[in-house]
Design an enzyme around this catalytic site. Structure first.
Site, PDB file in Angstrom:
ATOM      1  N   ASP A  88      17.566  56.238 -24.517  1.00 17.19           N
ATOM      2  CA  ASP A  88      17.726  57.670 -24.426  1.00 17.19           C
ATOM      3  C   ASP A  88      16.693  58.403 -23.841  1.00 17.19           C
ATOM      4  OD1 ASP A  88      16.176  58.374 -26.508  1.00 17.19           O
ATOM      5  OD2 ASP A  88      18.087  58.860 -27.820  1.00 17.19           O
ATOM      6  N   LEU A  89      16.997  59.504 -22.932  1.00 20.11           N
ATOM      7  CA  LEU A  89      15.631  60.265 -22.637  1.00 20.11           C
ATOM      8  C   LEU A  89      14.878  61.106 -23.544  1.00 20.11           C
ATOM      9  CD1 LEU A  89      17.471  61.607 -19.237  1.00 20.11           C
ATOM     10  CD2 LEU A  89      16.120  59.447 -19.627  1.00 20.11           C
ATOM     11  N   ASP A 113      22.582  61.773 -22.805  1.00 27.28           N
ATOM     12  CA  ASP A 113      21.484  60.820 -22.013  1.00 27.28           C
ATOM     13  C   ASP A 113      21.373  59.649 -22.749  1.00 27.28           C
ATOM     14  OD1 ASP A 113      20.716  61.946 -24.554  1.00 27.28           O
ATOM     15  OD2 ASP A 113      18.456  62.106 -24.078  1.00 27.28           O
TER      16      ASP A 113
END
Length: 663
Positions: free
Chosen positions: A543-544, A586
Site C-alpha cells: 500500500d501507498l 491504495d
C-alpha cells in the site's frame, strides 16, 4: 390495310447492334432463317409481331397478318398453339398443320405468346430413345468429377450430331472460360486446356445462357430475317426464350474468324448459376431441328443434375471438415478462463488451419498477435489503411490484390488474398493467402487488362495458343470457407462479449487490474496447483505511504490518477503470468508465479517498490510517493490463502512501523 413495320427500314435493333457488350441482346429484333415467328398479345388475342418471311409458312404476308386476331390468322390450329404457349417461361413443342405441316415451338413471355415455326421434324431422334437415356444415365453414374461428366457429354453429343468439334467450356471465378474436355474429328484443331477471356462471352450473353439453355447458329453466312410490328407497337419484342433469335454480328464475325459456319451451344447450370457450356462447331454449317435441340437440352439437364450433386458433395465435405475444426476450437475457448484473450491467442494456429490461410493476425484492443507468414509492418499498415478507406467497419475479402496495393511487394507475395473478419471496433481477425502465379495458356494473345481506356469489344482474329503468367492472385476463398468464416466471426464475437463480461466482473474499474474477487480466485488456483506440483509462489502485499494527505490536498481526481499510475508501474515489473490486483483503496497485491528461491522474491519486491517510488506529475504538481510492501512465500510461510495474506500483512505492517520510527 397497310401496316407499318418497326424494324423494316433499320434492320436489326440499332441500339443492340451498336453495343455487343452492354446491349439488350434479347431485343435484337431479328431471327435466323431456320423458321418464322409470330407473337400474339395474350389479353387481346391480336398478332402484334411477325417475321418478314411469314408468308412462306402461313401463305399471308406481314400486312395481312399483323393486327388481326390469332384465331383469324391460324384458324383451327389456334387452340393447339395457344395450349402449347401457355407454359410460362418454357418452350413446348408440337406438330401443327398450317399451310403445310410444321413443328411449332411456343412459350409465354411477358404479355405475349411467342410462336416459332420450323420445318416438320420427326417426333424423336432414334439416338435419344428410352434405351439411349438409360445408357446415358448409367454412364453419368460412373462420372465422379466435373471432368468425367464433361467427357460423357462431349462423347455423346459428338457421336449423335457429327459436329467437327464438341467442347465443354467451364466458367472460372472471374468469368474467364477454360476448355476442360473436347471431342474433335481427325485433323480438327482442339482447344483443350486453353483459356478464353471473359469478354468473349460478355455478361449480357451469359444472362441469356442462364435463362435460355440453347442456341443454334446453322450458318454464319446466312442472312437474318427481320421482325415486323403492328403500326401501333413501338417496343421491340422480348426474344429471351426464342430458339431462333438472331445473333449479334460481332459473334458471327468471331465464328467466321475461327473458320466456323455452324454452331450449337447448350448451357450447364449448377444451383441456378451458369457453370459452363457445351459448344459444338462445324466448318461447313449444320442445322439441328427443334426436336434434336430439345433432346440435347434434356441431355444437358440430366448431366447438370449429376454435376450439381458432385459439386454439392465437394462443398458439403469441405463444410463438414471446417465445421469440425470450428467445433474443436469452440470447445477449447472458455470465456470464464483466467485470461480469455491469451486463451484465444493460443488458438491462432487452429484459426489459420480452419481458414486455410498462410498467416493470421488477431487485433484485440491495442494489441496484435500474429501466426504464420504475414506481410511486413509497412505492408500491413498499407493494407489496414486501404481496408479502412474502402471497407470500414465490415468484414470483407478479395482473391486478387487491388491495384492500389500492388506496389507493395510484401503484400503481393504474402497477401494477394485477404479475408478480414470485423468482430467489433476493437477486435478483428485478418487472414492472408500468398500469391499463386498461374501460367495460363490463352486461345489467342490477350489485350492488357490495365489498358486505359479498355479495348472495345471486337471480334477476335487470333486463337493461337499464347502463354502468360497471371499474377496478384491467391487461392480463391471458396463458398464453404466464407460461410465458416461468418460463423467463426459470430463465435468470436460471442466469445469477446462473454470475455468482456467476465473481465468486468474480475477487473478493478479504475486501474484495469484484477479486483479482490479475481485475486482470491487466483490465490485458490495457485495453491491447488502448487500442492499437486510442489512448486512455489510469492504473495506481495503493498500500500501507498501517506496517500490520504495527497487525496486531501489535491482532490480525488489526483488520487485516482495516482492509483492508475501505480497500477501501470506494477504491470511493467510483473511478468505476463503474474497476477497484479488492486484490493481496494491504495492496497495492491502481486502473485509472483514460479519462485525458485526466497531471494528471488525479495529482489522482485525491491524492484517493485523502486519503480513505484518514482515521482508522479499531476498538472503542475510533482508528487513524491512511496510504498511499503510485505511478502509471503508458499509453502514456506503459510500453506493456505488466509495464512499467506496474514503473513504478508504483518510483514507490511512491520515495514510501515519502521518507516514511522525513522520519520
Amino acid at each position: 390495310m397497310r401496316v407499318a413495320a418497326t424494324f423494316a427500314e433499320v434492320g436489326m435493333n440499332p441500339s443492340v447492334v451498336a453495343d455487343c457488350k452492354e446491349g439488350d441482346l434479347h431485343l435484337i429484333g431479328a431471327l435466323q432463317p431456320l423458321g418464322a415467328l409470330v407473337a400474339v398479345h395474350i389479353d387481346t388475342g391480336r398478332v402484334n409481331y411477325c417475321s418478314a418471311n411469314i408468308a412462306e409458312w402461313l401463305g399471308d404476308t406481314p400486312d395481312a397478318v399483323l393486327g388481326r386476331s390469332a384465331p383469324a390468322v391460324f384458324g383451327a390450329a389456334w387452340p393447339e398453339l395457344e395450349r402449347l404457349a401457355e407454359g410460362a417461361g418454357s418452350n413446348r413443342i408440337g406438330q401443327i398443320e398450317l399451310a403445310a405441316p410444321v413443328t411449332a415451338v411456343a412459350h409465354r413471355r411477358g404479355e405475349y405468346y411467342v410462336l416459332e415455326f420450323e420445318p416438320a421434324a420427326i417426333p424423336a431422334p432414334d439416338w435419344w430413345d428410352e434405351a439411349a437415356r438409360i445408357d446415358f444415365i448409367n454412364r453419368l453414374s460412373h462420372a465422379y468429377t466435373p471432368k468425367d461428366v464433361a467427357g460423357v457429354l462431349t462423347a455423346t453429343i459428338a457421336d449423335c450430331t457429327g459436329y467437327d468439334r464438341v467442347m465443354v467450356y467451364r466458367f472460372l471465378e472471374d468469368w474467364d472460360g477454360e476448355v476442360i474436355d473436347q471431342c474433335c474429328k481427325p485433323g480438327v484443331e482442339g482447344f483443350l486446356g486453353l483459356r478464353f477471356p471473359a469478354h468473349d462471352i460478355p455478361a449480357n450473353a451469359r444472362r441469356l445462357y442462364t435463362l435460355n439453355w440453347q442456341r443454334i447458329i446453322a450458318d454464319t453466312e446466312s442472312t437474318n430475317v427481320e421482325l415486323y410490328a403492328a403500326a401501333d407497337i413501338h417496343e421491340p419484342l422480348d426474344l429471351t426464350f426464342a430458339m431462333l433469335r438472331a445473333v449479334h454480328p460481332v459473334h458471327i464475325q468471331y465464328l467466321r474468324n475461327m473458320g466456323i459456319r455452324g454452331s450449337f451451344s447448350v448451357s450447364l447450370l449448377v444451383e441456378g448459376q451458369l457453370w459452363g457450356l457445351v459448344t459444338c462447331h462445324d466448318y461447313s454449317g449444320k442445322a439441328l431441328n427443334s426436336v434434336e435441340r430439345l433432346a440435347f437440352e434434356e441431355m444437358a439437364r440430366l448431366a447438370c443434375l449429376h454435376l450439381t450433386n458432385i459439386c454439392r458433395l465437394e462443398t458439403e465435405s469441405l463444410r463438414s471438415v471446417l465445421r469440425e475444426r470450428l467445433a474443436v476450437m469452440s470447445r477449447a475457448l472458455d470465456p470464464a478462463a483466467e485470461q480469455p484473450k491469451q486463451l484465444l491467442v493460443g488458438q491462432l494456429a487452429g484459426l489459420q488451419n480452419m481458414l486455410e490461410a498462410d498467416g493470421v493476425r488477431l487485433r484485440w484492443g491495442s494489441e496484435e498477435y500474429c501466426q504464420g507468414e504475414l506481410p511486413n509492418a509497412d505492408g500491413l499498415a498499407a493494407l489496414d489503411d486501404w481496408l479502412l478507406q474502402t471497407k470500414p467497419g465490415v468484414s470483407s475479402h478479395f482473391d486478387e490484390l487491388p491495384k492500389p496495393l500492388r506496389h507493395h511487394d510484401t503484400l503481393r507475395f504474402n497477401a494477394a488474398g485477404v479475408l478480414n473478419l470485423h468482430i467489433s471496433p476493437k477486435c478483428e481477425l485478418l487472414a492472408v493467402r500468398k500469391e499463386q502465379i498461374q501460367k495460363v495458356t490463352w486461345a489467342g494473345k490477350q489485350a492488357s487488362p490495365d489498358a486505359d481506356p479498355p479495348p472495345a469489344l471486337t471480334p477476335r482474329s487470333s486463337f493461337q495458343a499464347w502463354a502468360q503468367n497471371v499474377r496478384y492472385r491467391a487461392k480463391r476463398w471458396g463458398e464453404a470457407t466464407l460461410e465458416i468464416a461468418e460463423e467463426l466471426r459470430d463465435a468470436l464475437d460471442e466469445y469477446r462479449q462473454a470475455a468482456r463480461h467476465k473481465e468486468l466482473a474480475y477487473l478493478d474499474p479504475l486501474t484495469g487490474l484484477a479486483n479482490r474477487y479475481a485475486f482470491e480466485q487466483a490465490m485458490s488456483d495457485r495453491i491447488s496447483h502448487c500442492r499437486r506440483s510442489g512448486e512455489r509462489f510469492a504473495l506481495h502485499m503493498l500500500d501507498l505511504d501517506r496517500f490520504k494527505p495527497i487525496n486531501d490536498t489535491y482532490g480525488h481526481v489526483a488520487g485516482d490518477e495516482l492509483l492508475k499510475k501505480v497500477g501501470e508501474r506494477m504491470k511493467t515489473v510483473a511478468r505476463r503470468e503474474d497476477i497484479v490486483a488492486r484490493l481496494g483503496g491504495d492496497e495492491f497485491a502481486i502473485i509472483e508465479w514460479h519462485v525458485a528461491h526466497d531471494e528471488d522474491a525479495e529482489a522482485q519486491a525491491k524492484r517493485i517498490v523502486e519503480v513505484i517510488n518514482e515521482p508522479v506529475t499531476f498538472g503542475e504538481h510533482r508528487l513524491d510517493i512511496s510504498a511499503s510492501m510485505g511478502t509471503a512465500i508458499f509453502p514456506t510461510n503459510a500453506q493456505d490463502a488466509t495464512g499467506l495474506v496474514e503473513y504478508a500483512d504483518r510483514a507490511l505492517y512491520l515495514v510501515k512501523a519502521g518507516q514511522r520510527r525513522r520519520a
